[in-house]
Design a protein around this motif. Structure first.
Motif, mmCIF file in Angstrom:
data_model
loop_
_atom_site.group_PDB
_atom_site.id
_atom_site.type_symbol
_atom_site.label_atom_id
_atom_site.label_comp_id
_atom_site.label_asym_id
_atom_site.label_seq_id
_atom_site.Cartn_x
_atom_site.Cartn_y
_atom_site.Cartn_z
ATOM 1 N N LYS A 269 0.640 -1.284 -0.129
ATOM 2 C CA LYS A 269 0.054 0.274 -0.044
ATOM 3 C C LYS A 269 1.014 1.300 -0.009
ATOM 4 N N GLN A 270 1.937 1.126 0.658
ATOM 5 C CA GLN A 270 2.752 2.229 0.810
ATOM 6 C C GLN A 270 3.407 2.769 -0.572
ATOM 7 N N VAL A 271 3.972 1.593 -1.200
ATOM 8 C CA VAL A 271 4.574 1.697 -2.550
ATOM 9 C C VAL A 271 3.658 2.375 -3.415
ATOM 10 N N LEU A 272 2.300 1.797 -3.479
ATOM 11 C CA LEU A 272 1.270 2.341 -4.544
ATOM 12 C C LEU A 272 1.112 3.742 -4.306
ATOM 13 N N LYS A 273 0.978 4.152 -3.249
ATOM 14 C CA LYS A 273 0.628 5.508 -2.458
ATOM 15 C C LYS A 273 1.808 6.270 -3.103
ATOM 16 N N GLN A 274 2.929 6.003 -3.204
ATOM 17 C CA GLN A 274 4.403 6.545 -3.582
ATOM 18 C C GLN A 274 4.507 6.702 -5.269
#
Length: 55
Positions: free
Chosen positions: A49-54
């Motif tokens: 989720k964090q990678v997709l947000k970035q």
């Protein structure tokens, strides 16, 4: 982007190895193992989720 649904041959092999190892666990060991696997899956979800947000 197409997401593969089937496991790769390597993943299938690893799954069989895990299955053999799990059969020798006590109930308590299996429960601890399951809890750790679930925790790691949640950490992986959070990282994804964090990678997709970035992105």
């Amino acid at each position: 982007m197409e997401i593969p649904i089937q496991l790769s041959m390597e993943q299938q092999f690893k799954l069989q190895v895990y299955q053999q190892q799990i059969q020798s666990l006590t109930k308590e060991q299996a429960q601890e193992y399951l809890m750790e696997v679930l925790r790691q899956m949640m950490v992986k979800d959070n990282l994804l989720k964090q990678v997709l947000k970035q992105a």
